[in-house]
Every structure is written in C-alpha cells, then in structure tokens.
Design a protein around this motif. Structure first.
Motif, mmCIF file in Angstrom:
data_model
loop_
_atom_site.group_PDB
_atom_site.id
_atom_site.type_symbol
_atom_site.label_atom_id
_atom_site.label_comp_id
_atom_site.label_asym_id
_atom_site.label_seq_id
_atom_site.Cartn_x
_atom_site.Cartn_y
_atom_site.Cartn_z
ATOM 1 N N ALA A 130 0.815 -1.219 0.000
ATOM 2 C CA ALA A 130 0.000 0.000 0.000
ATOM 3 C C ALA A 130 0.848 1.269 0.000
ATOM 4 C CB ALA A 130 -0.932 0.001 1.214
ATOM 5 N N MET A 131 1.915 1.286 0.796
ATOM 6 C CA MET A 131 2.673 2.539 0.942
ATOM 7 C C MET A 131 3.722 2.722 -0.149
ATOM 8 S SD MET A 131 3.190 2.473 5.055
ATOM 9 C CE MET A 131 1.861 1.884 6.085
ATOM 10 N N ALA A 132 4.495 1.674 -0.421
ATOM 11 C CA ALA A 132 5.604 1.835 -1.371
ATOM 12 C C ALA A 132 5.126 2.322 -2.747
ATOM 13 C CB ALA A 132 6.389 0.528 -1.484
ATOM 14 N N PRO A 133 4.058 1.734 -3.315
ATOM 15 C CA PRO A 133 3.637 2.227 -4.634
ATOM 16 C C PRO A 133 3.269 3.718 -4.624
ATOM 17 C CG PRO A 133 2.656 0.084 -4.187
ATOM 18 C CD PRO A 133 3.300 0.532 -2.908
ATOM 19 N N VAL A 134 2.634 4.170 -3.532
ATOM 20 C CA VAL A 134 2.259 5.589 -3.461
ATOM 21 C C VAL A 134 3.515 6.452 -3.360
ATOM 22 C CG1 VAL A 134 1.037 7.332 -2.100
ATOM 23 C CG2 VAL A 134 0.028 5.050 -2.393
ATOM 24 N N ASP A 135 4.460 6.029 -2.533
ATOM 25 C CA ASP A 135 5.711 6.795 -2.380
ATOM 26 C C ASP A 135 6.438 6.905 -3.714
ATOM 27 O OD1 ASP A 135 5.001 6.711 0.256
ATOM 28 O OD2 ASP A 135 6.827 5.731 0.978
ATOM 29 N N ILE A 136 6.466 5.797 -4.449
ATOM 30 C CA ILE A 136 7.185 5.770 -5.733
ATOM 31 C C ILE A 136 6.511 6.713 -6.730
ATOM 32 C CG2 ILE A 136 7.696 4.291 -7.714
ATOM 33 C CD1 ILE A 136 7.978 1.976 -5.563
ATOM 34 N N MET A 137 5.183 6.689 -6.748
ATOM 35 C CA MET A 137 4.464 7.494 -7.735
ATOM 36 C C MET A 137 4.465 8.979 -7.383
ATOM 37 S SD MET A 137 3.742 5.394 -10.016
ATOM 38 C CE MET A 137 2.647 6.255 -11.138
ATOM 39 N N THR A 138 4.479 9.289 -6.074
ATOM 40 C CA THR A 138 4.396 10.706 -5.680
ATOM 41 C C THR A 138 5.752 11.292 -5.308
ATOM 42 O OG1 THR A 138 4.012 10.154 -3.355
ATOM 43 C CG2 THR A 138 2.054 10.358 -4.770
ATOM 44 N N GLY A 139 6.722 10.434 -5.002
ATOM 45 C CA GLY A 139 8.029 10.927 -4.554
ATOM 46 C C GLY A 139 7.996 11.463 -3.140
ATOM 47 N N ARG A 140 6.914 11.206 -2.428
ATOM 48 C CA ARG A 140 6.805 11.722 -1.042
ATOM 49 C C ARG A 140 6.200 10.661 -0.136
ATOM 50 N NH1 ARG A 140 4.098 17.313 -0.295
ATOM 51 N NH2 ARG A 140 2.241 16.164 -0.840
ATOM 52 N N HIS A 141 6.624 10.669 1.122
ATOM 53 C CA HIS A 141 5.969 9.833 2.117
ATOM 54 C C HIS A 141 5.468 10.768 3.226
ATOM 55 C CE1 HIS A 141 5.259 5.963 4.260
ATOM 56 N NE2 HIS A 141 5.111 6.854 5.231
ATOM 57 N N ILE A 142 4.152 10.976 3.224
ATOM 58 C CA ILE A 142 3.532 11.880 4.190
ATOM 59 C C ILE A 142 3.130 11.061 5.408
ATOM 60 C CG2 ILE A 142 1.609 13.469 4.579
ATOM 61 C CD1 ILE A 142 1.549 13.897 1.514
ATOM 62 N N SER A 143 3.510 11.529 6.618
ATOM 63 C CA SER A 143 3.243 10.698 7.795
ATOM 64 C C SER A 143 3.121 11.542 9.057
ATOM 65 C CB SER A 143 4.391 9.691 7.973
ATOM 66 O OG SER A 143 4.218 8.963 9.151
ATOM 67 N N ASN A 144 2.219 11.123 9.940
ATOM 68 C CA ASN A 144 2.118 11.759 11.262
ATOM 69 C C ASN A 144 2.681 10.844 12.350
ATOM 70 O OD1 ASN A 144 -0.214 10.099 10.777
ATOM 71 N ND2 ASN A 144 -1.213 10.981 12.579
ATOM 72 N N THR A 145 3.580 9.937 11.959
ATOM 73 C CA THR A 145 4.190 9.033 12.950
ATOM 74 C C THR A 145 5.373 9.676 13.668
ATOM 75 O OG1 THR A 145 5.560 8.096 11.188
ATOM 76 C CG2 THR A 145 3.549 6.890 11.736
ATOM 77 N N GLY A 146 5.777 10.900 13.226
ATOM 78 C CA GLY A 146 6.915 11.568 13.877
ATOM 79 C C GLY A 146 8.153 10.698 13.800
ATOM 80 N N GLU A 147 8.820 10.546 14.939
ATOM 81 C CA GLU A 147 10.012 9.694 14.984
ATOM 82 C C GLU A 147 9.697 8.380 15.720
ATOM 83 O OE1 GLU A 147 12.661 10.438 13.160
ATOM 84 O OE2 GLU A 147 11.628 12.292 12.580
ATOM 85 N N GLY A 148 8.410 8.031 15.824
ATOM 86 C CA GLY A 148 8.016 6.769 16.464
ATOM 87 C C GLY A 148 8.515 5.579 15.669
ATOM 88 N N ARG A 149 8.744 4.486 16.374
ATOM 89 C CA ARG A 149 9.326 3.309 15.704
ATOM 90 C C ARG A 149 8.365 2.114 15.715
ATOM 91 N NH1 ARG A 149 15.144 2.187 18.137
ATOM 92 N NH2 ARG A 149 13.879 1.766 19.991
ATOM 93 N N VAL A 150 8.528 1.259 14.686
ATOM 94 C CA VAL A 150 7.713 0.046 14.530
ATOM 95 C C VAL A 150 8.630 -1.106 14.131
ATOM 96 C CG1 VAL A 150 5.764 -1.049 13.328
ATOM 97 C CG2 VAL A 150 5.827 1.440 13.556
ATOM 98 N N ALA A 151 8.447 -2.271 14.739
ATOM 99 C CA ALA A 151 9.130 -3.486 14.259
ATOM 100 C C ALA A 151 8.139 -4.221 13.365
ATOM 101 C CB ALA A 151 9.589 -4.355 15.415
ATOM 102 N N PHE A 152 8.047 -3.792 12.101
ATOM 103 C CA PHE A 152 7.074 -4.358 11.154
ATOM 104 C C PHE A 152 7.217 -5.880 11.110
ATOM 105 C CE2 PHE A 152 7.996 -0.056 9.755
ATOM 106 C CZ PHE A 152 6.729 0.449 9.554
ATOM 107 N N VAL A 153 6.069 -6.553 11.098
ATOM 108 C CA VAL A 153 6.078 -8.023 11.055
ATOM 109 C C VAL A 153 5.430 -8.483 9.760
ATOM 110 C CG1 VAL A 153 3.833 -8.311 12.246
ATOM 111 C CG2 VAL A 153 5.573 -10.112 12.397
ATOM 112 N N SER A 154 5.969 -9.545 9.180
ATOM 113 C CA SER A 154 5.346 -10.090 7.974
ATOM 114 C C SER A 154 4.061 -10.824 8.367
ATOM 115 C CB SER A 154 6.288 -11.061 7.271
ATOM 116 O OG SER A 154 5.576 -11.734 6.252
ATOM 117 N N ARG A 155 3.000 -10.565 7.592
ATOM 118 C CA ARG A 155 1.753 -11.301 7.828
ATOM 119 C C ARG A 155 2.006 -12.800 7.718
ATOM 120 N NH1 ARG A 155 -2.224 -8.783 4.401
ATOM 121 N NH2 ARG A 155 -0.982 -9.735 2.797
#
Ligand SMILES: NC(=O)c1ccc[n+]([C@@H]2O[C@H](COP(=O)([O-])OP(=O)(O)OC[C@H]3O[C@@H](n4cnc5c(N)ncnc54)[C@H](OP(=O)(O)O)[C@@H]3O)[C@@H](O)[C@H]2O)c1
Length: 308
Positions: free
Chosen positions: A150-175
């Motif tokens: 969901a995110m990578a294609p939008v970032d690639i097409m727009t050249g921007r990653h807009i986020s309100n996560t600040g400097e918060g961190r996530v240990a992304f897990v594979s489904r």
C-alpha cells in the motif's frame, strides 16, 4: 477434532488454510467464508468449506459444528466489529470449540493507546477471556505487507511519504510470520490463555522506511512529517472516508482515516516501539525482515513517473 479458520478467503485466512492443509488431514479442516465460491480449490482438496457471515448470528452454529480449535480472524470493519466477533465467539462456544486463536493488535491492552483499532481488539479479547473457552491472542505489529503493497507504490508514484508518525518506531512483522504462528499454535499444545506480541526483527522510524523504499525502488522519496490535522487533511483530499463502513450504500470502504491517523499517532507516541522474539519462539524460524518483504513485492511496484 477439526480446526476451523474463519474468513478463509482473506489474505490471512487463505494462507493459514493452505499451511494447515499441509499439516492436517483435509477433512479435519473447516473453512468458513462469506464467499465459498472463492475457496472451490481448497474444497476440491478435501477441506470442508462452509458459508458464514458474522452478521448472521443464527447461521453460525451450523457453520462451526464439529470444530475443536478455531482461528478467529478479526473482520475489517474497524470501529463496529465487536458485535461480529461476539457472535462468532458465542456460536463457537455453543458448538463446543475448546480453543480460539484471535488476530489482535500490538498494544491492545495498553489503556492509553490512542489507536482506534485497539478498542475493538481489546473488547474482543475481553469477551474471549470471559467466555470460558481457552484463548490465544496474536497481537500483531503493523504488517510489512502494508508497507510493501500500500505505501511503497504511493511513495514511488508521488516521490513523497507523508506521515504523522513523527520519529516513532515500529518493528514491522510479515503477515506470513503471523500466519505461521497461528498454524503452529493451532497444531501444537501449550499456547492456551497466552498473549503474544508478534513483531519483526528491527525497529524502524517511517523516515527510515521512506529511505528504504527509495533505495530499493531507486527513486527519490522525500519524508514529509505532518501533525494529525495535516494527515486528516491529506486523506480528506484523497476522498478517504473518516469512518469505516462495509455498507455498500456508503462505499463500500472498510477502512478510514480515523483508523489510519490514530494508528500513526499510536506509533508516534511509542505504543509500537516493541520488538520481541515471539515469532521465532513459536515457529522455530526468525521473522522476515522488512527489507526481505519489500524485495519480494518489488516486482509488483509501479515504474516511477518521469519528473522534470
Ligand atoms: N496488523 C496489521 O498491520 C493489520 C493490517 C491489516 C489487517 N489487519 C487485521 O487482520 C485481519 C486479516 O487481515 P487480511 O490481510 O487477511 O485482511 P483481508 O484480506 O482484507 O480479509 C478481511 C477478513 O475479514 C473477514 N470478514 C469481513 N467481514 C466478515 C463478516 N461479516 N463475517 C466473517 N468474516 C468477515 C473476511 O472473510 P471472508 O471474506 O472470507 O468472509 C477476511 O478474512 C484484518 O481483517 C484486520 O483485522 C491487521
């Protein structure tokens, strides 16, 4: 002694069904879904495919009949799905299901967690705790696949990653790792009445996520931090509804900006800054890295537009 998977045509459910078919005799697998026609291939391999819609409580006991253990996959209608989950739990109990494994979310038990998904998940957990049926909570971190698909294609097409996560961190897990955990828990003893925090192996800020997408896609991606109001304004400009609905008359769009903005706020406030070894302890293999998952999906990404 059959194992039941609800929502078996969804991404989590189908993957769990496929892996269970490799481990248990097919006739001991019950797959329920609102759309049985999507599971004809699994039915042809011997699994019992039955129609079940959690909004139709009266139909559920017959759909669940014969099940001993159950993977209860949370539905997609954030904010109004507790009644659906309650219907499923009550029916499962009525037909004698002894153990329910539930897909929850990291931070579900943190009282101050502002993510609205937490409310549904914790309410469901409490119904399970009070049910008398043994339970296991899979408290999943944010899925790496959400970044990859969901995110990578939008970032690639727009050249921007807009986020309100600040400097918060996530240990992304594979489904996929969460599915592996569910399958292991359903097929081995010793997981009753436990909650697991399922995370990936590395903590990332979203600034670092944007850098990783930029590196792998070979395209500039600017990280654009915004506050919650700025994030709502962005989603409003895209026509994303503020509240979730799976009512066709209203969309149907089962996701909403209130979910996404509050989830990101929870990340900003540190509720996802958690890294555990639970995936490896349950499955016996290390969790996939975010880089691995992004690389697997890279062939599906769009080509970036030419920028002048
Ligand atoms: N941690 C995270 O980052 C994250 C991200 C995305 C989702 N999730 C959660 O994980 C769940 C599974 O994810 P997914 O990727 O597999 O989502 P998905 O492919 O969109 O699947 C949605 C699931 O909800 C089920 N469902 C919807 N309405 C239902 C109803 N009325 N009765 C019974 N089942 C119903 C669907 O079952 P059928 O269509 O087969 O009936 C399907 O299994 C989601 O529903 C969500 O709660 C977590």
């Amino acid at each position: 002694m059959a194992i039941l998977v609800t929502g078996a045509s969804g991404q989590f459910g189908r993957a769990a069904a496929e892996r269970l078919l490799a481990k248990v005799p097919p006739h001991e697998l019950i797959l329920t879904t609102r759309t049985p026609e999507k599971l004809v291939d699994l039915a042809s391999r011997g699994a019992q495919v039955r129609r079940a819609d959690f909004d139709d409580a009266a139909s559920l006991p017959a759909a669940f009949e014969g099940a001993d253990r159950m993977l209860l996959i949370s539905t997609a209608r954030v904010g109004t799905r507790v009644s659906q989950h309650r219907n499923a739990i009550e029916a499962a109990k009525r037909v004698g299901v002894r153990h329910i494994v539930y897909t929850s979310v990291l931070g579900a038990a943190a009282p101050d967690n502002p993510a609205i998904v937490k409310l549904d998940h914790r309410a469901t957990e409490e119904i399970l705790e009070a049910s008398g049926v043994a339970w296991t909570f899979l408290r999943d971190s944010q899925y790496s696949e959400a970044v990859a698909m969901a995110m990578a294609p939008v970032d690639i097409m727009t050249g921007r990653h807009i986020s309100n996560t600040g400097e918060g961190r996530v240990a992304f897990v594979s489904r996929d790792d969460c599915v592996d955990c569910a399958v292991a828990i359903l097929t081995t003893p010793g997981h009753e009445n436990r909650a697991y925090d399922l995370t990936g192996p590395e903590l990332f800020t979203y600034r670092q996520v944007a850098e990783l997408i930029s590196e792998l896609a070979q395209v500039p991606v600017e990280y654009v931090p915004v506050d919650d109001e700025g994030m709502f304004a962005h989603f409003d400009s895209l026509g994303v509804p503020r509240h979730a609905s799976d009512d066709p008359a209203q969309g149907p769009i089962p996701w909403c900006s209130t979910d996404m903005v509050s989830f990101a706020r929870a990340i900003r406030e540190g509720f996802f800054d958690v890294k555990t070894d639970h995936v490896e302890r349950i499955t016996g293999h290390p969790p996939r890295t975010l880089r691995e998952v992004l690389l697997a999906y890279r062939p599906t990404w769009p080509r970036p537009p030419a920028r002048g």
